[in-house]
Design a protein around this motif. Structure first.
Motif, short mmCIF file in Angstrom:
data_model
loop_
_atom_site.label_atom_id
_atom_site.label_comp_id
_atom_site.label_asym_id
_atom_site.label_seq_id
_atom_site.Cartn_x
_atom_site.Cartn_y
_atom_site.Cartn_z
N VAL B 98 -3.78 7.00 -7.80
CA VAL B 98 -2.36 6.96 -7.47
C VAL B 98 -2.04 5.71 -6.65
O VAL B 98 -1.00 5.09 -6.82
CB VAL B 98 -1.96 8.25 -6.72
CG1 VAL B 98 -0.50 8.18 -6.28
CG2 VAL B 98 -2.18 9.47 -7.61
N ALA B 99 -2.98 5.32 -5.78
CA ALA B 99 -2.73 4.18 -4.90
C ALA B 99 -2.97 2.84 -5.57
O ALA B 99 -2.63 1.79 -5.00
CB ALA B 99 -3.60 4.30 -3.64
N PHE B 100 -3.54 2.83 -6.78
CA PHE B 100 -3.98 1.58 -7.41
C PHE B 100 -2.90 0.50 -7.41
O PHE B 100 -3.15 -0.63 -7.01
CB PHE B 100 -4.44 1.86 -8.84
CG PHE B 100 -5.01 0.64 -9.53
CD1 PHE B 100 -6.34 0.30 -9.38
CD2 PHE B 100 -4.22 -0.17 -10.33
CE1 PHE B 100 -6.88 -0.81 -10.00
CE2 PHE B 100 -4.73 -1.29 -10.95
CZ PHE B 100 -6.07 -1.61 -10.79
N GLY B 101 -1.71 0.87 -7.85
CA GLY B 101 -0.65 -0.12 -7.93
C GLY B 101 -0.33 -0.77 -6.59
O GLY B 101 -0.02 -1.95 -6.50
N MET B 102 -0.46 0.02 -5.52
CA MET B 102 -0.19 -0.52 -4.18
C MET B 102 -1.32 -1.43 -3.74
O MET B 102 -1.09 -2.45 -3.09
CB MET B 102 -0.01 0.62 -3.18
CG MET B 102 1.23 1.46 -3.45
SD MET B 102 1.45 2.75 -2.21
CE MET B 102 0.68 4.14 -3.02
N THR B 103 -2.56 -1.09 -4.12
CA THR B 103 -3.70 -1.89 -3.64
C THR B 103 -3.82 -3.22 -4.37
O THR B 103 -4.44 -4.14 -3.85
CB THR B 103 -5.03 -1.13 -3.80
OG1 THR B 103 -5.19 -0.79 -5.18
CG2 THR B 103 -5.05 0.13 -2.98
N VAL B 104 -3.24 -3.34 -5.58
CA VAL B 104 -3.34 -4.62 -6.27
C VAL B 104 -2.12 -5.51 -6.01
O VAL B 104 -2.04 -6.62 -6.51
CB VAL B 104 -3.54 -4.46 -7.80
CG1 VAL B 104 -4.86 -3.78 -8.09
CG2 VAL B 104 -2.38 -3.72 -8.43
N ALA B 105 -1.20 -5.01 -5.22
CA ALA B 105 0.00 -5.82 -4.93
C ALA B 105 -0.38 -7.03 -4.08
O ALA B 105 -1.40 -7.03 -3.41
CB ALA B 105 1.02 -4.96 -4.19
N LYS B 106 0.48 -8.04 -4.16
CA LYS B 106 0.25 -9.24 -3.34
C LYS B 106 0.15 -8.84 -1.88
O LYS B 106 0.82 -7.90 -1.43
CB LYS B 106 1.42 -10.21 -3.52
CG LYS B 106 1.13 -11.27 -4.55
CD LYS B 106 2.26 -12.31 -4.57
CE LYS B 106 3.49 -11.77 -5.25
NZ LYS B 106 4.67 -12.58 -5.18
N ARG B 107 -0.67 -9.56 -1.11
CA ARG B 107 -0.90 -9.18 0.27
C ARG B 107 0.40 -9.01 1.05
O ARG B 107 0.56 -8.10 1.85
CB ARG B 107 -1.80 -10.22 0.94
CG ARG B 107 -2.44 -9.73 2.21
CD ARG B 107 -3.77 -10.40 2.45
NE ARG B 107 -4.74 -10.08 1.41
CZ ARG B 107 -6.03 -10.39 1.49
NH1 ARG B 107 -6.49 -11.02 2.53
NH2 ARG B 107 -6.85 -10.09 0.51
N SER B 108 1.37 -9.89 0.75
CA SER B 108 2.62 -9.84 1.51
C SER B 108 3.43 -8.58 1.19
O SER B 108 4.21 -8.12 2.00
CB SER B 108 3.45 -11.09 1.20
OG SER B 108 3.65 -11.18 -0.20
N GLU B 109 3.21 -8.04 -0.03
CA GLU B 109 3.99 -6.86 -0.42
C GLU B 109 3.20 -5.57 -0.27
O GLU B 109 3.71 -4.48 -0.51
CB GLU B 109 4.43 -7.00 -1.89
CG GLU B 109 5.42 -8.13 -2.10
CD GLU B 109 5.57 -8.47 -3.57
OE1 GLU B 109 5.15 -7.67 -4.43
OE2 GLU B 109 6.11 -9.56 -3.87
#
Lengths: 305, 363
Positions: B98-109
């Motif tokens: 579930v968290a995958f999309g958040m963990t691959v986001a750019k560091r700033s986002e």
């Protein structure tokens, strides 16, 4: 390997379906004799011959600087070609399984080329291209680079010969994984590198390790192609297999077999590691089967304990 | 966010997957792409997601809230998608999926660890899977996986959700429960949703608008009621549920052949034959359930018909095999070829015997 339902000990197999006792004994005995003569006996001979004059004499072989150099060179060549083929194999199998493009079947055929070409031919081909009288020979010569009869040639030959091992293991593993997980990752915003590292590689890591293992075993043991390009210069271009041959031709049997047992031990270790990996991969596959059967389980909607 | 896919054509080699298809979805609506396998519906969905691309020369446009996103790669389109077989990352537990999309986001986002955990917790609560964070996908049932896939798809708060046969791999009971739940979830999250299905019942029950696809084209689109009550073509009629087909005028030279469609529940059975009814013989009565299913033979042509009538009527008329009855069609659709040469079909009026001064136009 166990086949469900076809267990020979089990009473579920009817008498009629079984082979008669004499035929089973004959087949099993035949297989054992075959294995003994062709596999176990030669392997045992290597160690027996190496220890014929005692452990001390055998170990003395490794005091010789040429022998030490051969071992070092073999490790160096494997150390260069295995990582290279790891990268090539990964790239090739990724391209073949996760993308559609023109010339895909040609690429698949090319990956298998080193399997089908005799190693001696591969060596000769390298001489034709990089040798003093070869296509790039004059150019390399003017730059002061020597490839043939030097370490770079041995590395090139080994890389060529061991190219298919990693890719051959990875392609079926990646194929069976499908593309949906990668596509899901793309939609969630992952970059190609993130997908490779976090989604694809973890799923094929055992197959990858298995491929690397086989690749390494072959890289250390390759004789034919390396023999053609090495020039057999002691202490300079002799790998362990080449050194074994030289020692043997000099009737230095104890040293030859002592060196050979280094390779044999390596082979045995590879075999053990391979069996453990296979066992591991099999368990993973069983898990997948289990997963598929569970797929049909009715699920309950709503809070669950 | 509204969504429009315009003039989409797609060929795979010589096969046409999509032939100039256009589709518009209003913000917050749930649209069903309905059609048999091979009709192009999944390809259309994948094009919206950015996993496939339309032919280069067809002038295709894909608008998210009026903005053309066709040139955006899939990872930048910010849609949520649920795959037919869920495509959960099998090497990660529920939390990491579930968290995958958040963990691959750019560091700033990228949200902080605590924010991520809070969001995952919130989502799992919504899909009724609180406490399942540590489970691996293979330890979940099909319905649970489906909900994890949904939680993962909406974790980044997309405004567009794409579902590919979301209930295809589930058994009937779970499917019905999840359907209701999905509809509630979609309304609560105000997601503009497109879902692909080959199950017309599912499409009619769930969707605000149904787009019926066949042979790479859109056959008809409209509200479930419109599509069901006013099917635009024989294909749609047949696809939307059980229907009887009577072919008329095939053997008479000089007359225009027509196809008459009547749904089983639009056939009225009368105990007596009159000038206002068609004559038929009862072949079989099946009346275990709330409706009686009656198989009939239409005497004029020998064609077989299936009718559904309330149990009370079956009992009152004492319908039995061999009995002669009169039939009336409450609602029919008649199609005829536009002219002798072309295959194109147009709808022609149908008049029941005895209802109007002139006879039936087609026979």
């Amino acid at each position: 390997m166990h086949h469900p339902g076809v267990s020979y000990e089990g009473k579920s197999v009817s008498r009629a379906a079984r082979d008669p006792l004499w035929s089973r004994v004959f087949l099993i005995a035949g297989a054992l004799v075959f294995l003994g003569v062709l596999l176990v006996l030669p392997l045992a001979t290597v160690f027996v011959e190496a220890l014929r004059k005692g452990l001390g004499a055998a170990l003395e072989t490794f005091a010789n600087p040429d022998a030490r150099y051969a071992i070092w060179l073999t490790l160096l060549v494997a150390g260069i070609s295995v990582p290279l083929n790891l990268v090539f194999g990964l790239a090739a199998s990724w391209a073949v399984t996760k993308h559609d493009f023109r010339g895909k079947s040609l690429l698949l055929t090319l990956i298998d080329l080193p399997f089908s070409v005799s190693p001696v031919i591969s060596g000769l081909f390298l001489i034709l291209v990089f040798g003093v009288n070869g296509w790039f020979g004059p150019m390399l010569n003017s730059l002061g680079l020597q490839i043939i009869f030097a370490v770079p040639g041995i590395v090139l030959a080994t890389v060529f010969i061991t190219f298919p091992f990693v890719a051959r293991e990875l392609i079926p593993a990646m194929e069976s994984m499908g593309r949906e997980e990668e596509q899901a990752a793309v939609i969630l915003g992952a970059s190609g590198w993130q997908i490779l590292r976090r989604v694809t590689l973890p799923n094929v890591r055992w197959a990858l390790l298995y491929g690397v293992l086989l690749c390494n075993a072959r890289a250390m043991g390759e004789f034919g192609a390396v023999s053609v390009v090495s020039g057999h210069i002691r202490g300079e271009t002799n790998t362990v297999p080449l050194h074994v041959e030289i020692l043997y031709n000099e009737y230095n049997f104890v040293a030859a077999f002592a060196m050979a047992s280094v390779l044999a031990i390596l082979a045995l270790l590879t075999l053990v590691a391979k069996t453990m990996l296979e066992w591991r991969i099999q368990r993973l596959q069983q898990q997948v089967v289990l997963e598929r059967t569970r797929h049909r389980d009715p699920a309950l909607v709503g809070p669950q304990p | 966010m509204s969504l429009a896919a315009l003039n989409i054509s797609k060929h795979f080699g010589k096969t046409t997957a999509l032939d100039n298809v256009s589709l518009e979805v209003k913000s917050g609506q749930l649209v069903a792409l309905l059609g048999p396998s091979g009709s192009g519906k999944t390809t259309l969905l994948r094009i919206m997601a950015g996993l496939d691309f339309p032919d280069a020369d067809c002038g295709a446009r894909l608008l998210f809230h009026g903005r053309d996103v066709m040139d955006l790669p899939a990872r930048k389109r910010k849609v949520g998608m649920v795959f037919q077989h869920y495509a959960l990352f099998r090497n990660m537990n529920v939390f990491d999926n579930v968290a995958f999309g958040m963990t691959v986001a750019k560091r700033s986002e990228r949200p902080s660890k605590a924010e991520m955990a809070a969001r995952v917790e919130e989502l799992l609560a919504k899909v009724h899977l609180s406490g399942y964070e540590g489970r691996m996908p293979h330890q979940l049932s099909g319905g649970q996986r489906q909900r994890v896939a949904l939680a993962r798809a909406v974790a980044l708060r997309p405004e567009i959700l794409l579902l590919d046969e979301p209930f295809g791999a589930l058994d009937a009971k779970v499917r019905k429960e999840l359907r209701k739940w999905l509809r509630a979830f979609q309304e609560e999250e105000k997601l503009t949703t497109v879902f692909v299905t080959h199950d017309q019942e599912e499409a009619l029950e769930l969707a605000d608008e149904v787009v019926v696809m066949n042979n790479a084209r859109v056959e008809q689109s409209g509200s479930p009621q419109e599509v069901y009550d006013h099917p635009a073509s024989p294909f749609v009629i047949e696809f939307m549920g059980n229907v009887n087909l009577l072919l008329r005028g095939r053997k008479k030279p000089g007359t225009q052949p027509t196809s008459l469609y009547v749904r089983p529940h639009d056939i009225e059975i009368c105990q007596y034959v009159s000038g206002h009814t068609l004559e038929a013989r009862v072949l079989h009565v099946f009346s275990a359930g709330s409706v009686g299913r009656v198989t009939l033979e239409y005497l004029e042509t020998g064609e077989m018909l299936e009718a559904e009538v309330p149990r009370s009527e079956v009992d009152a008329m004492k319908l039995t095999a061999g009995q002669l009855v009169g039939l009336r069609f409450r609602h029919t659709r008649v199609f005829a070829k536009k002219d002798q040469q072309r295959q194109e079909l147009v709808e022609v009026p149908y008049q029941h015997p005895g209802d109007a001064p002139q006879a039936e136009p087609a026979s």
